[in-house]
Design an enzyme around this catalytic site. Structure first.
Site, PDB file in Angstrom:
ATOM      1  N   ARG A 125      35.543  16.363  33.579  1.00  0.00           N
ATOM      2  CA  ARG A 125      34.350  16.880  34.282  1.00  0.00           C
ATOM      3  C   ARG A 125      34.705  17.668  35.549  1.00  0.00           C
ATOM      4  NH1 ARG A 125      32.117  11.638  33.009  1.00  0.00           N
ATOM      5  NH2 ARG A 125      30.899  11.845  31.112  1.00  0.00           N
ATOM      6  N   LYS A 147      34.852  32.850  39.213  1.00  0.00           N
ATOM      7  CA  LYS A 147      34.280  33.109  37.886  1.00  0.00           C
ATOM      8  C   LYS A 147      35.352  32.775  36.855  1.00  0.00           C
ATOM      9  CE  LYS A 147      30.861  36.759  38.585  1.00  0.00           C
ATOM     10  NZ  LYS A 147      30.509  38.157  38.277  1.00  0.00           N
ATOM     11  N   GLU A 189      40.397  48.387  40.336  1.00  0.00           N
ATOM     12  CA  GLU A 189      39.626  47.356  41.046  1.00  0.00           C
ATOM     13  C   GLU A 189      39.917  47.393  42.551  1.00  0.00           C
ATOM     14  OE1 GLU A 189      37.300  45.790  39.495  1.00  0.00           O
ATOM     15  OE2 GLU A 189      37.890  45.431  37.404  1.00  0.00           O
ATOM     16  N   LYS A 231      36.666  41.024  48.735  1.00  0.00           N
ATOM     17  CA  LYS A 231      36.084  40.130  47.723  1.00  0.00           C
ATOM     18  C   LYS A 231      35.675  38.806  48.366  1.00  0.00           C
ATOM     19  CE  LYS A 231      35.796  38.516  43.190  1.00  0.00           C
ATOM     20  NZ  LYS A 231      36.127  38.616  41.791  1.00  0.00           N
ATOM     21  N   GLU A 241      26.232  35.267  42.453  1.00  0.00           N
ATOM     22  CA  GLU A 241      25.773  36.602  42.040  1.00  0.00           C
ATOM     23  C   GLU A 241      24.254  36.686  41.894  1.00  0.00           C
ATOM     24  OE1 GLU A 241      28.367  38.693  39.267  1.00  0.00           O
ATOM     25  OE2 GLU A 241      26.653  39.837  38.582  1.00  0.00           O
ATOM     26  N   ARG A 245      26.828  40.184  45.398  1.00  0.00           N
ATOM     27  CA  ARG A 245      28.024  40.106  44.532  1.00  0.00           C
ATOM     28  C   ARG A 245      27.926  41.078  43.350  1.00  0.00           C
ATOM     29  NH1 ARG A 245      31.625  34.823  42.705  1.00  0.00           N
ATOM     30  NH2 ARG A 245      33.098  36.018  41.442  1.00  0.00           N
ATOM     31  N   ASN A 249      30.278  44.822  40.433  1.00  0.00           N
ATOM     32  CA  ASN A 249      30.181  45.355  39.076  1.00  0.00           C
ATOM     33  C   ASN A 249      30.096  46.883  39.050  1.00  0.00           C
ATOM     34  OD1 ASN A 249      30.185  42.760  37.991  1.00  0.00           O
ATOM     35  ND2 ASN A 249      27.975  42.546  38.280  1.00  0.00           N
ATOM     36  N   HIS A 252      31.083  48.750  36.007  1.00  0.00           N
ATOM     37  CA  HIS A 252      31.269  47.771  34.931  1.00  0.00           C
ATOM     38  C   HIS A 252      30.224  47.875  33.827  1.00  0.00           C
ATOM     39  CE1 HIS A 252      34.270  46.226  37.609  1.00  0.00           C
ATOM     40  NE2 HIS A 252      34.559  45.199  36.834  1.00  0.00           N
ATOM     41  N   HIS A 256      31.975  48.236  30.536  1.00  0.00           N
ATOM     42  CA  HIS A 256      31.848  47.189  29.529  1.00  0.00           C
ATOM     43  C   HIS A 256      31.447  47.799  28.185  1.00  0.00           C
ATOM     44  CE1 HIS A 256      29.936  43.846  27.365  1.00  0.00           C
ATOM     45  NE2 HIS A 256      30.873  43.131  27.944  1.00  0.00           N
ATOM     46  N   HIS A 270      40.744  47.102  30.619  1.00  0.00           N
ATOM     47  CA  HIS A 270      39.554  46.840  31.430  1.00  0.00           C
ATOM     48  C   HIS A 270      39.486  47.790  32.646  1.00  0.00           C
ATOM     49  CE1 HIS A 270      36.381  44.561  33.434  1.00  0.00           C
ATOM     50  NE2 HIS A 270      37.149  44.487  34.508  1.00  0.00           N
TER      51      HIS A 270
HETATM   52  P1  NAD Z   1      46.148  40.068  31.227  1.00  0.00           P
HETATM   53  O1  NAD Z   1      46.047  38.747  31.821  1.00  0.00           O
HETATM   54  O2  NAD Z   1      45.972  40.192  29.757  1.00  0.00           O
HETATM   55  O3  NAD Z   1      47.570  40.688  31.606  1.00  0.00           O
HETATM   56  C1  NAD Z   1      47.910  41.977  31.140  1.00  0.00           C
HETATM   57  C2  NAD Z   1      49.269  41.980  30.441  1.00  0.00           C
HETATM   58  O4  NAD Z   1      50.288  41.937  31.432  1.00  0.00           O
HETATM   59  C3  NAD Z   1      49.534  40.794  29.522  1.00  0.00           C
HETATM   60  O5  NAD Z   1      50.269  41.249  28.417  1.00  0.00           O
HETATM   61  C4  NAD Z   1      50.398  39.868  30.375  1.00  0.00           C
HETATM   62  O6  NAD Z   1      51.244  39.049  29.577  1.00  0.00           O
HETATM   63  C5  NAD Z   1      51.190  40.860  31.170  1.00  0.00           C
HETATM   64  N1  NAD Z   1      51.619  40.404  32.492  1.00  0.00           N
HETATM   65  C6  NAD Z   1      50.873  39.748  33.409  1.00  0.00           C
HETATM   66  N2  NAD Z   1      51.562  39.646  34.555  1.00  0.00           N
HETATM   67  C7  NAD Z   1      52.765  40.211  34.348  1.00  0.00           C
HETATM   68  C8  NAD Z   1      53.894  40.427  35.173  1.00  0.00           C
HETATM   69  N3  NAD Z   1      53.898  40.081  36.450  1.00  0.00           N
HETATM   70  N4  NAD Z   1      54.965  41.040  34.627  1.00  0.00           N
HETATM   71  C9  NAD Z   1      54.953  41.454  33.322  1.00  0.00           C
HETATM   72  N5  NAD Z   1      53.894  41.313  32.514  1.00  0.00           N
HETATM   73  C10 NAD Z   1      52.818  40.697  33.026  1.00  0.00           C
HETATM   74  O7  NAD Z   1      45.159  41.132  31.876  1.00  0.00           O
HETATM   75  P2  NAD Z   1      44.491  41.297  33.318  1.00  0.00           P
HETATM   76  O8  NAD Z   1      44.191  42.736  33.419  1.00  0.00           O
HETATM   77  O9  NAD Z   1      45.268  40.653  34.389  1.00  0.00           O
HETATM   78  O10 NAD Z   1      43.137  40.470  33.182  1.00  0.00           O
HETATM   79  C11 NAD Z   1      42.126  40.851  32.289  1.00  0.00           C
HETATM   80  C12 NAD Z   1      41.191  39.694  32.134  1.00  0.00           C
HETATM   81  O11 NAD Z   1      40.629  39.381  33.393  1.00  0.00           O
HETATM   82  C13 NAD Z   1      40.037  39.957  31.198  1.00  0.00           C
HETATM   83  O12 NAD Z   1      39.919  38.879  30.301  1.00  0.00           O
HETATM   84  C14 NAD Z   1      38.828  40.010  32.117  1.00  0.00           C
HETATM   85  O13 NAD Z   1      37.649  39.539  31.494  1.00  0.00           O
HETATM   86  C15 NAD Z   1      39.250  39.099  33.216  1.00  0.00           C
HETATM   87  N6  NAD Z   1      38.583  39.341  34.499  1.00  0.00           N
HETATM   88  C16 NAD Z   1      38.021  38.282  35.123  1.00  0.00           C
HETATM   89  C17 NAD Z   1      37.405  38.455  36.350  1.00  0.00           C
HETATM   90  C18 NAD Z   1      36.854  37.267  37.092  1.00  0.00           C
HETATM   91  O14 NAD Z   1      36.203  37.456  38.114  1.00  0.00           O
HETATM   92  N7  NAD Z   1      37.098  36.065  36.623  1.00  0.00           N
HETATM   93  C19 NAD Z   1      37.369  39.727  36.955  1.00  0.00           C
HETATM   94  C20 NAD Z   1      37.959  40.796  36.283  1.00  0.00           C
HETATM   95  C21 NAD Z   1      38.565  40.592  35.054  1.00  0.00           C
HETATM   96  N1  GLY Z   2      34.750  40.572  39.077  1.00  0.00           N
HETATM   97  C1  GLY Z   2      33.389  40.477  39.486  1.00  0.00           C
HETATM   98  C2  GLY Z   2      33.095  39.246  40.253  1.00  0.00           C
HETATM   99  O1  GLY Z   2      33.949  38.443  40.524  1.00  0.00           O
HETATM  100  O2  GLY Z   2      31.968  39.031  40.601  1.00  0.00           O
END
Ligand code: NAD
Ligand code: GLY
Length: 371
Positions: A125, A147, A189, A231, A241, A245, A249, A252, A256, A270
């Site tokens: 939990r 998030k 970003e 942020k 949000e 917040r 977006n 986005h 999206h 992305h």
């Molecule tokens: P990711 O986590 O898939 O990483 C991208 C690629 O880089 C992967 O192949 C990973 O293995 C590789 N990688 C990561 N770090 C590395 C490093 N230091 N050296 C070598 N390779 C490395 O992609 P991302 O762009 O970091 O994240 C995308 C995700 O984030 C999506 O699922 C998206 O929905 C999410 N996201 C969440 C929020 C939030 O607020 N929670 C905000 C924006 C995006």
């Molecule tokens: N990435 C958008 C948020 O965290 O609200």
């Protein structure tokens, strides 16, 4: 924390936490975690790419601080961020008989961070977790703000919780192994914060992004710190949000739709989709008579200069109707209306819930025809 680290506080009362930005933070992660509270065990979640490059430094840091730990690896990429993989991860952790005093730690990009966050919100939990983001996108955006989410066949991130980390450690050295395309996508970003409400930071980006992307350590530290401060400020003002917040977006809603159309994969990352989306948000604002065209042109020029995509790719036939339909499935839909973030200029973004969708369709149709 060492003298060279930058510290940013996310002010959320008893759920508040520090973001530390600096070099060699993975080696010091154990010490940083110990300073939070007594911890019995740390369950590290990572992907195989990141683990190959950075896990030994983290594990050595945990061991040095006397912290027992176990590591769970997943395959890299978005396809690991779903219910099935979440179930497997939780099951494997439960086999180790976790207790509330244990902690999860995400070592990776946004995929690992989002997954670990959901797992932490559900396990017993809710247990604490620490973010060690290793992509630029994760350092400046996804690791901060609580998030968490996994994808379902109905869409991305539709299942998740707001669950804040206890600490975020942005080890800048991890960016040295990140593929250039991922680095650039994450930069979308970064520049977003300038476009939202920090025009002087957009000016800094224009002058310094090339050097930052090429590896200038001081400029990377600055870009990550400014982004995290922005942020943190926005999340502290509106954690769930309900208001400001939503400005995060920017780009986005369009982005999206582009990601949905291209299958959320390597065709369009992305951050790349967000870059095209931000340019579209500025162009739509110009069309609606809200924003000077010179500001939209400045955005476009900057994206061209650093190599971020700004236009729809010519490799596929786009249809405005399809993109608008994807927007209708977005989490940002309220009372059946699509919310856009528009701009009155660089650094003057605002939430627009009443955009005439016919104007959006018209712009997309023209862009699709030109692509
Ligand atoms: P990711 O986590 O898939 O990483 C991208 C690629 O880089 C992967 O192949 C990973 O293995 C590789 N990688 C990561 N770090 C590395 C490093 N230091 N050296 C070598 N390779 C490395 O992609 P991302 O762009 O970091 O994240 C995308 C995700 O984030 C999506 O699922 C998206 O929905 C999410 N996201 C969440 C929020 C939030 O607020 N929670 C905000 C924006 C995006
Ligand atoms: N990435 C958008 C948020 O965290 O609200």
């Amino acid at each position: 924390m060492s003298a060279g680290d930058e510290r940013v506080r996310v002010e959320l009362g008893e759920r508040g936490y520090d973001i530390l930005i600096g070099a060699g933070l993975l080696e010091r992660a154990g010490e940083a975690i110990r300073s939070l509270r007594k911890v019995r065990r740390v369950f590290v979640v990572s992907d195989t790419n990141v683990a190959a490059a950075h896990l030994p430094r983290l594990e050595a840091g945990l061991a040095k601080a006397g912290l027992a730990h176990e590591t769970f690896l997943q395959a890299p990429g978005e396809s690991s961020k779903d219910f099935a993989h979440l179930g497997v991860l939780l099951d494997r952790i439960l086999e180790r008989r976790p207790e509330r005093g244990d902690m999860l730690l995400a070592l990776g990009g946004g995929v690992v961070g989002d997954m670990t966050g959901v797992a932490a919100s559900l396990l017993l939990r809710g247990v604490d977790f620490v973010q060690c983001p290793t992509t630029l996108l994760a350092q400046v955006d996804s690791s901060v703000g609580g998030k968490t989410g996994v994808n379902t066949r109905h869409g991305k991130n539709l299942i998740g919780a707001f669950h804040q980390p206890r600490l975020v450690l942005c080890d800048l050295g991890t960016l040295d192994t990140l593929p250039q395309r991922e680095l650039l996508a994450g930069y979308a970003e970064v520049v977003k914060y300038g476009l939202i409400d920090e025009p002087e930071f957009f000016g800094w980006c224009e002058a310094n992004a090339a050097a930052m992307l090429a590896g200038d350590a001081a400029k990377r530290a600055h870009a990550v710190a400014v982004s995290c401060r922005a942020k943190a400020r926005i999340v502290a003002a509106d954690e769930r949000e309900n208001g400001v917040r939503a400005l995060l977006n920017l780009g986005h809603t369009f982005g999206h739709a582009l990601e949905a159309e291209t299958g959320f994969g390597a065709e369009l990352l992305h951050g790349e989709a967000v870059a095209i989306g931000m340019r579209m948000a500025f162009d739509l604002s110009v069309r609606l008579g809200l924003c000077p065209s010179s500001d939209a042109m400045r955005v476009r020029r900057h994206f061209d200069a650093v190599g971020l995509p700004a236009l729809l790719s010519r490799q596929r036939a786009w249809r405005a109707e399809d993109l608008v339909a994807h927007m209708g499935h977005d989490k940002k839909v309220r009372d059946g209306k699509v919310t856009f973030i528009l701009a009155r200029g660089i650094g003057k973004s605002f939430v627009a819930a009443d955009v005439d969708i016919a104007r959006v369709r018209e712009m997309l149709a023209e862009e699709a025809a030109a692509a």
